[in-house]
Each structure stands twice: as structure tokens, then as C-alpha cells.
Design a protein around this motif. Structure first.
Motif, PDB file in Angstrom:
ATOM      1  N   ARG A 157      11.527  -6.619  -6.110  1.00 33.43           N
ATOM      2  CA  ARG A 157      10.772  -5.369  -6.117  1.00 33.43           C
ATOM      3  C   ARG A 157      11.382  -4.435  -7.149  1.00 33.43           C
ATOM      4  NH1 ARG A 157       8.376  -5.438  -0.685  1.00 33.43           N
ATOM      5  NH2 ARG A 157       7.648  -7.594  -0.557  1.00 33.43           N
ATOM      6  N   TYR A 158      10.833  -3.205  -7.237  1.00 34.92           N
ATOM      7  CA  TYR A 158      11.208  -2.390  -8.396  1.00 34.92           C
ATOM      8  C   TYR A 158      12.646  -1.883  -8.402  1.00 34.92           C
ATOM      9  CZ  TYR A 158      10.611   2.136  -5.948  1.00 34.92           C
ATOM     10  OH  TYR A 158      10.736   3.210  -5.112  1.00 34.92           O
ATOM     11  N   ASP A 181       6.237   2.414   5.180  1.00 37.46           N
ATOM     12  CA  ASP A 181       5.091   3.234   4.746  1.00 37.46           C
ATOM     13  C   ASP A 181       5.567   4.492   4.022  1.00 37.46           C
ATOM     14  OD1 ASP A 181       3.407   1.389   5.845  1.00 37.46           O
ATOM     15  OD2 ASP A 181       3.143   2.480   7.737  1.00 37.46           O
ATOM     16  N   ALA A 182       6.602   5.100   4.576  1.00 37.83           N
ATOM     17  CA  ALA A 182       7.122   6.322   3.950  1.00 37.83           C
ATOM     18  C   ALA A 182       7.720   6.017   2.573  1.00 37.83           C
ATOM     19  CB  ALA A 182       8.159   6.985   4.854  1.00 37.83           C
ATOM     20  N   ARG A 183       8.309   4.850   2.413  1.00 40.02           N
ATOM     21  CA  ARG A 183       8.856   4.470   1.100  1.00 40.02           C
ATOM     22  C   ARG A 183       7.725   4.375   0.072  1.00 40.02           C
ATOM     23  NH1 ARG A 183      12.483   6.492  -0.113  1.00 40.02           N
ATOM     24  NH2 ARG A 183      12.882   5.152  -1.898  1.00 40.02           N
ATOM     25  N   LEU A 184       6.560   3.936   0.508  1.00 38.58           N
ATOM     26  CA  LEU A 184       5.423   3.863  -0.433  1.00 38.58           C
ATOM     27  C   LEU A 184       4.942   5.272  -0.787  1.00 38.58           C
ATOM     28  CD1 LEU A 184       3.501   0.800   1.029  1.00 38.58           C
ATOM     29  CD2 LEU A 184       4.744   0.938  -1.156  1.00 38.58           C
ATOM     30  N   HIS A 220       6.914   7.892  -0.825  1.00 39.59           N
ATOM     31  CA  HIS A 220       8.007   8.603  -1.521  1.00 39.59           C
ATOM     32  C   HIS A 220       8.839   7.631  -2.353  1.00 39.59           C
ATOM     33  CE1 HIS A 220       7.332  12.110   1.100  1.00 39.59           C
ATOM     34  NE2 HIS A 220       7.303  11.277   2.110  1.00 39.59           N
ATOM     35  N   PRO A 221       8.224   6.957  -3.317  1.00 40.81           N
ATOM     36  CA  PRO A 221       9.022   5.994  -4.103  1.00 40.81           C
ATOM     37  C   PRO A 221      10.007   6.732  -5.013  1.00 40.81           C
ATOM     38  CG  PRO A 221       6.871   6.248  -5.085  1.00 40.81           C
ATOM     39  CD  PRO A 221       6.852   7.075  -3.831  1.00 40.81           C
ATOM     40  N   LEU A 239       3.946  -2.409  -2.836  1.00 44.38           N
ATOM     41  CA  LEU A 239       4.930  -3.013  -1.929  1.00 44.38           C
ATOM     42  C   LEU A 239       6.193  -2.165  -1.907  1.00 44.38           C
ATOM     43  CD1 LEU A 239       4.518  -6.727  -3.111  1.00 44.38           C
ATOM     44  CD2 LEU A 239       3.712  -5.744  -0.945  1.00 44.38           C
ATOM     45  N   PRO A 240       6.764  -1.908  -0.726  1.00 47.90           N
ATOM     46  CA  PRO A 240       7.986  -1.080  -0.674  1.00 47.90           C
ATOM     47  C   PRO A 240       9.169  -1.844  -1.269  1.00 47.90           C
ATOM     48  CG  PRO A 240       7.523  -2.007   1.482  1.00 47.90           C
ATOM     49  CD  PRO A 240       6.362  -2.380   0.609  1.00 47.90           C
ATOM     50  N   GLU A 241      10.103  -1.089  -1.856  1.00 43.44           N
ATOM     51  CA  GLU A 241      11.279  -1.725  -2.484  1.00 43.44           C
ATOM     52  C   GLU A 241      12.327  -2.122  -1.460  1.00 43.44           C
ATOM     53  OE1 GLU A 241      11.053   1.260  -1.822  1.00 43.44           O
ATOM     54  OE2 GLU A 241      13.010   2.246  -1.760  1.00 43.44           O
ATOM     55  N   ARG A 242      12.172  -1.575  -0.243  1.00 43.11           N
ATOM     56  CA  ARG A 242      13.074  -1.907   0.867  1.00 43.11           C
ATOM     57  C   ARG A 242      12.213  -2.218   2.090  1.00 43.11           C
ATOM     58  NH1 ARG A 242      15.533   2.295  -1.972  1.00 43.11           N
ATOM     59  NH2 ARG A 242      17.820   2.258  -2.120  1.00 43.11           N
ATOM     60  N   THR A 243      12.705  -3.087   2.964  1.00 42.79           N
ATOM     61  CA  THR A 243      12.041  -3.309   4.242  1.00 42.79           C
ATOM     62  C   THR A 243      13.024  -3.075   5.384  1.00 42.79           C
ATOM     63  OG1 THR A 243      12.598  -5.662   4.314  1.00 42.79           O
ATOM     64  CG2 THR A 243      10.490  -5.072   3.278  1.00 42.79           C
ATOM     65  N   ASN A 244      12.474  -2.797   6.547  1.00 43.50           N
ATOM     66  CA  ASN A 244      13.355  -2.567   7.694  1.00 43.50           C
ATOM     67  C   ASN A 244      14.050  -3.866   8.100  1.00 43.50           C
ATOM     68  OD1 ASN A 244      14.510  -0.835   9.577  1.00 43.50           O
ATOM     69  ND2 ASN A 244      13.146  -1.619  11.194  1.00 43.50           N
ATOM     70  N   GLU A 245      13.350  -4.968   7.928  1.00 45.53           N
ATOM     71  CA  GLU A 245      13.955  -6.261   8.297  1.00 45.53           C
ATOM     72  C   GLU A 245      15.185  -6.541   7.423  1.00 45.53           C
ATOM     73  OE1 GLU A 245      11.294  -9.561   7.828  1.00 45.53           O
ATOM     74  OE2 GLU A 245      12.774 -11.009   8.586  1.00 45.53           O
ATOM     75  N   ALA A 246      15.059  -6.315   6.125  1.00 46.52           N
ATOM     76  CA  ALA A 246      16.207  -6.543   5.232  1.00 46.52           C
ATOM     77  C   ALA A 246      17.348  -5.586   5.580  1.00 46.52           C
ATOM     78  CB  ALA A 246      15.788  -6.361   3.773  1.00 46.52           C
TER      79      ALA A 246
END
Lengths: 239, 239
Positions: A84-85, A127-130, A132-133, A141-148
Motif C-alpha cells: 500500500r502507499y 474507514d477513518a484511515r481512508l 484521513h490519509p 484501500l487503507p495503508e494500515r489494517t486493524n488485523e495487521a
């Protein structure tokens, strides 16, 4: 000479002296006993943190007081997804663990008595990451996920256990509140004042378990309550 | 090694890392450039402060960086009236001036290049002092008056002029707002968040006039914006 508590970490540490920030709250809490020293570096991961640790934490001069404790609060950037970015901030999970081990070894070698308090990365509101990138993000797609973030949090806890260090499991602690996304995160990653409050309270609790508390620390100079109104200078006769 | 800015004063300094506090705001403002070091001592006057200055401010070890600046923020306790319940904190006006001179001389001798920023005591809301006394006060008379605080503020400004030091005239600045008692004071003496904001803004402004500003100071380690996403480690090759 007041002893120090260092706060070592990424933006969640660097921003911890903003309004209601957990670093400022620690300074206030330990006022007259400890100097809380801010060493937060926005965007940094453990790979970069390890490269600069020697420079950030010089040995104490002879006669100086070694620091009491250091909070080590990395992982939110290591956990950026590698496709991701923000991929350039990603550090693979196994290297993150190694790096944390190396950072702990560095501190133990430099100051054998120091309390090293690990803090896991917080949970992520994707969702908030999308919304507030950090930079423009046309991918959707978010650059971070909660699972990671959870996997890195788990790794952080494993390292703490392996090294016998105390740890704040922020990833779990925050998600105990059903409204954690709104209550604790301002942009899906960084902390609201309530989120800062959790970190502050958990750090105070863990330090206390290690014997570091306001009650146990010598106070720098006489408190006003201990100055005799009939003879105030008596309190200062030894200085 | 980041240079230091010391905050030296009484309770209005000691409490400056509470929510919205001016000390925490300075730490946040100077994050990555300066360590803001809290040396506030509730209840202290200049007489006591002078007795302990040598101990509070040890010489910098050889090779160390001398502090950039110190805020000297005393007078609120010196100005306690000599015939009221906080009389033991009172320091006569002429001695207050002498003590400020001695404190300035101490810093100039220890660190000839240091910027010494004086801050006058804030104005006093006498009615609020009666509602929020420090100890039981059956006399019906406040232990501080705004007139006395003003005289000490004026003395502080005179000393600053005599010594060529910058000064924040907080006594005047706050009273420029018609609603100063409610807006800036929480108990007639200590500061609300808005009051803290004034101190923060004035200190930043005065330091900037002395050449001390975020823009002029070297940043501790590469900013994330200056790290090349294609080759992040390049930014760290010299460390």
C-alpha cells in the motif's frame, strides 16, 4: 538531579505533549520527581529507530543519574502494509520482533537497571484511515489494517515476555470499549484526548508495578506544605 | 543532543504541564528541537528560589550543550501581603528586585549566552481569592491584592530593563481583556487554559524576538517528509 523517564516512539509519542497528551500528563503527574523526556519521531519504524538509538540516548556522564525508565512505543508504522502507499515504512513482522529485541538489548546494556516498558501499537480504524490519509490515496484501500496492527501488537507482547519487560497491550485495551474508533482515535490511527488518557493511565499503572511511582520517588526540594511558616528558611538551610 | 529551555518559577510554572498548560504547549511547539525542562516550585518566592538556584541548575558537563533560555516567573508569592495569612511567603518589594537581579546574575555567570526571559506575576482577582483560599481564611481579607501584584509586576519590568532582559508583562497583558478574571484565572491567581494560552503565546513571541524559534533550530533526526520513500535508509546513513 531528577532522574529521567524517556518516551521513545513514533508520532503517537511525538504528539504526546499536545492538549491532553499522555506525555504532558506524565510530566504533570511526576512533577517535582522526574523529568519526562520526549523522544518521539513521527513516521519512524523500529528499523530506523534502531539505527539512531545510540545517538538519541548518550551515556550518562560520570556522576550523572541513569534514567529510571523508557517507554518503547513502535509498531504502528512497521505495520503499514507492504503493498500500500505507506509501504516504505513497513517492517516485516519477524524483523519488527528482532528490532524490538535489539532495542531492549541496547537499553539493558547502556543502563542495566532501567525499566523498559513496551507499548503495543493501537488498533486501526480502517474507514477513518481512508477519510484521513497521510498523503493522497486514490487506491481506495487503507495503508494500515486493524488485523495487521493486531499481529504486530501480539509480536510486541511476545518480545516483552521473552525479555521479562512490562508491556501495555493498547491494541486490546482500547478495543474493550465498544466505541473505541470514535472515542480513542482521531484519524483512525492517532489518539484523541480520551485515547491519550488510556495510555497515560496504563503507563502510570505499569511503572507503579515496577516500583516507579510518585509516592516512592524523592521530591525535588521542600514542598510548600513542609515549609514552616514560622521559620521558612529552616527548610533551605542545607542548600 | 537537544538544547534545553528551563522553566523556573512557582506554582504557575509547576502546573504548566496540566491540560492546556503553557509548559506542555511549549514542549509540543518545540518538539524535535528543544527539551523544555520543568523547574516549578509551588509556593516559592524569589528568596527561596535564590537559595536553591545553584542546586537546581548544575553546570553543564564538558562537551554538553548549555541551555538556550530560561523563563524566570516569580512574584505572585513575593507579593503576598505581609499582614495577611500568607505573610510567610511575602518578600518586600526592594528585596524582590534585588533577588531578581541576583537570579539573573547567577544565570549570566553560569551560561553567558543564555536568554533570560522574565515573566511578571499575573493580575489577582481578590474576590476569587476569598472564594478559593489556600488555607482557611476567616479574616475576610484576601492574602493578595491586584494592586500589590501590579507593583511587583512593575518592579519585574524595571529589573528586566536594567539587565537588558526580555520580559512578558502578564499583569498588563491579561487585563487588556475586559473579562480577564473569568477568562484567565481559575481561582483568582492560577491560570485557566485560556490564561495558559496567553503565557504560551507571549513566551513564543519573546523567544522568537531573541532568535529562538522552531524555524531557526536544528531538527533532531530526519523528518519523515525528508525521508526518500525509494531509499529510506539513505537518510540515516550518517548515524
Amino acid at each position: 538531579m531528577r532522574p529521567k523517564i524517556y518516551l521513545y516512539g513514533d508520532s503517537i509519542t511525538e504528539e504526546s505533549f499536545g492538549d491532553g497528551g499522555w506525555g504532558a500528563s506524565l510530566s504533570h503527574h511526576f512533577s517535582r520527581t522526574v523529568d519526562v523526556v520526549l523522544r518521539g519521531y513521527s513516521g519512524y519504524n523500529t528499523r530506523w529507530a534502531l539505527k539512531v538509538a545510540e545517538r538519541i540516548f548518550p551515556p550518562v556522564e560520570s556522576g550523572g543519574v541513569p534514567p529510571l525508565a523508557v517507554t518503547v512505543f513502535f509498531g504502528a508504522n512497521d505495520a503499514c502494509l507492504p503493498d500500500r502507499y505507506s509501504a516504505f515504512q513497513n517492517v516485516p513482522l519477524h524483523e519488527y520482533k528482532q528490532n524490538l529485541h535489539s532495542i531492549i538489548s541496547f537499553f539493558k546494556k547502556r543502563w542495566p537497571e532501567i525499566v523498559i516498558l513496551l507499548i503495543t501499537p493501537p488498533p486501526i480504524d480502517e474507514d477513518a484511515r481512508l477519510r484521513h490519509p497521510y498523503i493522497e490515496n486514490p487506491s481506495g484501500l487503507p495503508e494500515r489494517t486493524n488485523e495487521a496492527a493486531g499481529a504486530y501488537a501480539q509480536a510486541c507482547i511476545s518480545v516483552a515476555k521473552e525479555c521479562g519487560c512490562p508491556v501495555v497491550d493498547l491494541w486490546i485495551k482500547m478495543q474493550e470499549c465498544p466505541d473505541w474508533k470514535q472515542a480513542y482515535l482521531s484519524d483512525g490511527l492517532h489518539l484523541t484526548q480520551a485515547g491519550n488518557r488510556i495510555v497515560f493511565e496504563e503507563v502510570v499503572k505499569k511503572l507503579k508495578e515496577q516500583g516507579i511511582s510518585v509516592e516512592n520517588l524523592p521530591v525535588d526540594l521542600p514542598l510548600i506544605a513542609n515549609i514552616d511558616p514560622q521559620d521558612p528558611l529552616k527548610a533551605f538551610q542545607d542548600y
